[in-house]
Motif scaffolding. Structure first.
Motif, mmCIF file in Angstrom:
data_model
loop_
_atom_site.group_PDB
_atom_site.id
_atom_site.type_symbol
_atom_site.label_atom_id
_atom_site.label_comp_id
_atom_site.label_asym_id
_atom_site.label_seq_id
_atom_site.Cartn_x
_atom_site.Cartn_y
_atom_site.Cartn_z
ATOM 1 N N ASP A 78 3.376 12.160 -9.494
ATOM 2 C CA ASP A 78 4.084 10.933 -9.894
ATOM 3 C C ASP A 78 4.286 10.851 -11.400
ATOM 4 O O ASP A 78 5.261 10.262 -11.861
ATOM 5 C CB ASP A 78 3.293 9.697 -9.446
ATOM 6 C CG ASP A 78 3.477 9.424 -7.975
ATOM 7 O OD1 ASP A 78 4.055 10.280 -7.284
ATOM 8 O OD2 ASP A 78 3.048 8.346 -7.522
ATOM 9 N N ASP A 120 -2.387 10.542 -5.408
ATOM 10 C CA ASP A 120 -1.712 9.405 -4.784
ATOM 11 C C ASP A 120 -1.396 9.507 -3.292
ATOM 12 O O ASP A 120 -2.231 9.306 -2.446
ATOM 13 C CB ASP A 120 -0.406 9.134 -5.546
ATOM 14 C CG ASP A 120 -0.637 8.636 -6.966
ATOM 15 O OD1 ASP A 120 -1.592 9.071 -7.597
ATOM 16 O OD2 ASP A 120 0.149 7.810 -7.425
ATOM 17 N N THR A 197 -3.879 5.466 -8.934
ATOM 18 C CA THR A 197 -3.774 5.458 -7.474
ATOM 19 C C THR A 197 -4.614 6.556 -6.819
ATOM 20 O O THR A 197 -5.275 6.332 -5.802
ATOM 21 C CB THR A 197 -2.301 5.586 -7.048
ATOM 22 O OG1 THR A 197 -1.557 4.599 -7.752
ATOM 23 C CG2 THR A 197 -2.146 5.373 -5.556
ATOM 24 N N ASN A 273 -1.024 0.144 -5.459
ATOM 25 C CA ASN A 273 -0.547 0.992 -4.358
ATOM 26 C C ASN A 273 -1.514 1.049 -3.184
ATOM 27 O O ASN A 273 -1.127 1.394 -2.070
ATOM 28 C CB ASN A 273 -0.331 2.430 -4.848
ATOM 29 C CG ASN A 273 0.958 2.561 -5.608
ATOM 30 O OD1 ASN A 273 1.979 2.016 -5.224
ATOM 31 N ND2 ASN A 273 0.917 3.297 -6.708
ATOM 32 N N GLU A 448 7.811 3.926 -8.629
ATOM 33 C CA GLU A 448 6.777 3.337 -9.487
ATOM 34 C C GLU A 448 7.413 3.033 -10.837
ATOM 35 O O GLU A 448 8.192 3.827 -11.351
ATOM 36 C CB GLU A 448 5.631 4.326 -9.691
ATOM 37 C CG GLU A 448 4.730 4.434 -8.483
ATOM 38 C CD GLU A 448 3.526 5.329 -8.725
ATOM 39 O OE1 GLU A 448 3.417 5.935 -9.805
ATOM 40 O OE2 GLU A 448 2.705 5.422 -7.809
#
Ligand SMILES: CC(C)(O)[C@@H](O)C(=O)O
Ligand SMILES: [Mg+2]
Length: 562
Positions: A78, A120, A197, A273, A448
């Motif tokens: 991410d 994540d 996350t 999240n 995000e």
């Protein structure tokens, strides 16, 4: 054994023939077949070393009398996908991972599963797939990254790097300092060092009893982590051989485990999240867990551990040194009745037995309930005309002055527009930045928003500007950032009707998110309202957009069209 379907009887001669081609011998057909779901991928710092973990796991499984079959899932970093349209693929990757686990495990009728995730969506993706398969399952993640340090000793991490961009854009940071942060923020392999996350989800795996103690805090690539990986592999063979349905994943990851996960999440101020992922996990577990239950849990749990991004000086390694997730759970349980201590874990002991001897070794890092950061948990679900089905905010990361806020809307129809608007000084103190058409369906993919939230903090607007979006945030986001607004703009949510200058009100203590515009005016706007449709060039994302549900439903894919 479940694997007898593919290995027993004269009619399975061709199947055994194929297994022999992979190196299996006569004696192996009496042993449990164990899936090793790895997520090795070179591009993610939390994953580039996982091939080695897979090798260790397989060796330990063989030694303990099982037959390992390793397979890989994909992963998205991410951080690298952040701030551009690559992030559209991040949340959808969770579904690909879940489907991959289900596919390999069920197509080959494997007996048990050990998952090696780290970052994540890979954690919830693997959990979701494994819940569908429902065989004995254990999670052992790659482990967190160490914190970085500036020359003067200040601890830093990926959140520092993102916020530095905002400081640099404002002329408040030199090129040299920006470069120093770039070189030092991520000093080793592992999932980024804060309660972002990845580490939130790896911590919740402990709370749910599906991983060994230390899964959330023992640093990656250390001898202690390698030992945990070996122990996990040994244990999955014992679980498989026990031939006891109590180890099937749904019996460990049950309704009480989901409750326990949210309790720990609240105590440690986990990533927003986690709400999305835990709601999706609850659906796969066929547990009735409505988003409204989250505030009920938050009310009764003290926020006792503050970690980056909420407190930049504390990282996962510090939590580990201070007693780890077990110590957090033990302290939380002292407030009485909050954790289901009778719930099972993969080791055969209950949660209560697991944490019985845990103790806080540093009350400056893990606080006692009496000295909590806040008497309520670190996440809150807001409701109101703007979020009839809910919105999420990480209260742990909000300045006290922003817990109640009224401001005027500045609207953007995509994250990119918002980034340009914030850098271009369109956002002023007293504004509420609205970023819409970034929900699961509208994005599609629910990006995000770490770039805009970090810009706001880095530009010094953290105590005067709030942000609301139907998209989501990174775990590294802090500030008055309210995400997952449901219903989303693309499905006709009120967030789509906001106009520049409207008053938006939020109150995290009374769980309110409201657009202060008269009903008649809103009706007038709705008459002319047509949700804006983005051109989607990706066939995969088009399919995703058709099937995905909103964030309050965990953004799971529907199995039937409306
Ligand atoms: C890149 C990050 C910080 O890991 C992000 O993905 C998160 O959600 O926490
Ligand atoms: Mg993320």
């Amino acid at each position: 054994m479940r694997s007898d379907t593919v290995k027993r009887g004269f009619d399975r001669t061709p199947h055994r023939s194929l297994f022999r081609a992979t190196g299996l011998k006569d004696e192996d057909f009496d042993k449990p077949f164990i899936g090793v779901a790895n997520s090795h991928i070179d591009i993610i710092p939390g994953h580039f070393f996982l091939q080695e973990y897979g090798r260790i796991v397989k060796e330990a499984i063989r030694e303990a009398g099982g037959v390992p079959f390793e397979f890989n899932t994909i992963g998205v970093d991410d951080g690298i996908a952040m701030g551009h349209d690559g992030m559209l693929y991040s949340l959808p990757s969770r579904e690909l991972i879940a489907d991959s686990i289900e596919t390999v495990m069920n197509a080959h009728k494997l007996d048990a599963l050990i998952c090696i995730p780290n970052c994540d969506k890979i954690v919830p993706g693997m959990i979701m797939g494994a819940l569908r398969v429902n065989v004995p399952t254990l999670f052992v993640s790659g482990g967190p990254m160490a914190a970085g340090h500036k020359k003067d000793g200040t601890p830093i991490d990926l959140a520092t790097a993102f916020e530095a961009v905002g400081q640099h854009a404002e002329g408040n940071m030199s090129d040299e300092e920006l470069y120093e942060i770039e070189c030092e923020a991520c000093p080793s392999g592992g999932s980024c060092s804060g309660m972002f996350t990845a580490n939130s989800m790896n911590t919740l795996c402990e709370a749910m009893g599906i991983a060994l103690p230390g899964n959330g805090t023992v640093l990656a690539m250390t001898p202690e982590r390698i030992e945990m990986v070996k122990q996990a592999a040994k244990r999955i063979v014992e679980m498989a051989k026990a031939d006891d349905p109590k180890y099937n994943l749904r019996n460990v990851l049950n309704e009480k485990a989901i409750h326990n996960a949210f309790v720990v999440d609240m105590a440690m101020g986990g990533s927003s999240n986690t709400v999305l992922h835990m709601l999706a996990i609850a659906k796969e577990a066929e547990v009735d867990f409505d988003i409204t239950k989250i505030n009920e849990i938050a009310k009764n749990v003290s926020h006792i551990a503050k970690i980056s991004p909420s407190l930049g000086t504390v990282h996962m390694e510090d939590i580990g040194r201070a007693g780890g997730v077990n110590a957090v759970m033990k302290e939380v349980s002292r407030r009485g009745g909050l954790l289901h201590l009778d719930n099972p874990t993969v080791t055969g002991e209950t949660i209560g037995e697991r944490i019985a001897d845990a103790e806080i070794k540093d009350t400056g890092v893990i606080h006692t309930n009496e000295n909590a950061y806040s008497p309520v948990g670190g996440l809150s679900i807001l409701f109101g005309n703007l979020a009839e089905e809910g919105a999420v905010v990480k209260t742990a990361g909000i300045a006290p002055s922003m817990r109640q806020f009224k401001g005027t809307a500045v609207c953007f129809n995509s994250q990119q527009e918002a980034i340009a608007g914030i850098i271009g000084h369109k956002v002023k103190p007293g504004n509420v930045v609205v970023i819409r058409y970034e929900g699961p369906k509208g994005g599609p993919g629910m990006q995000e928003m770490l770039a805009p939230t970090s810009l706001i903090m880095g530009m010094g607007l953290g105590e005067s500007v709030a942000l609301i979006t139907d998209g989501r945030f990174s775990g590294a986001t802090r500030g008055a950032s309210i995400g997952h607004v449901s219903p989303e703009a693309a499905e006709g949510g009120l967030i789509g009707l906001i106009e520049d200058g409207d008053e938006i009100e939020l109150d995290v203590d009374t769980h309110l998110l409201q657009l202060n515009v008269a009903g008649e005016e809103l009706e007038r706007r709705r008459l002319h309202f047509k949700p804006h449709k983005k051109a989607i060039s990706s066939k995969w994302l088009k399919r995703y957009s058709l099937l995905v549900s909103n964030a309050s439903n965990g953004a799971v894919l529907k199995t039937e069209l409306d």
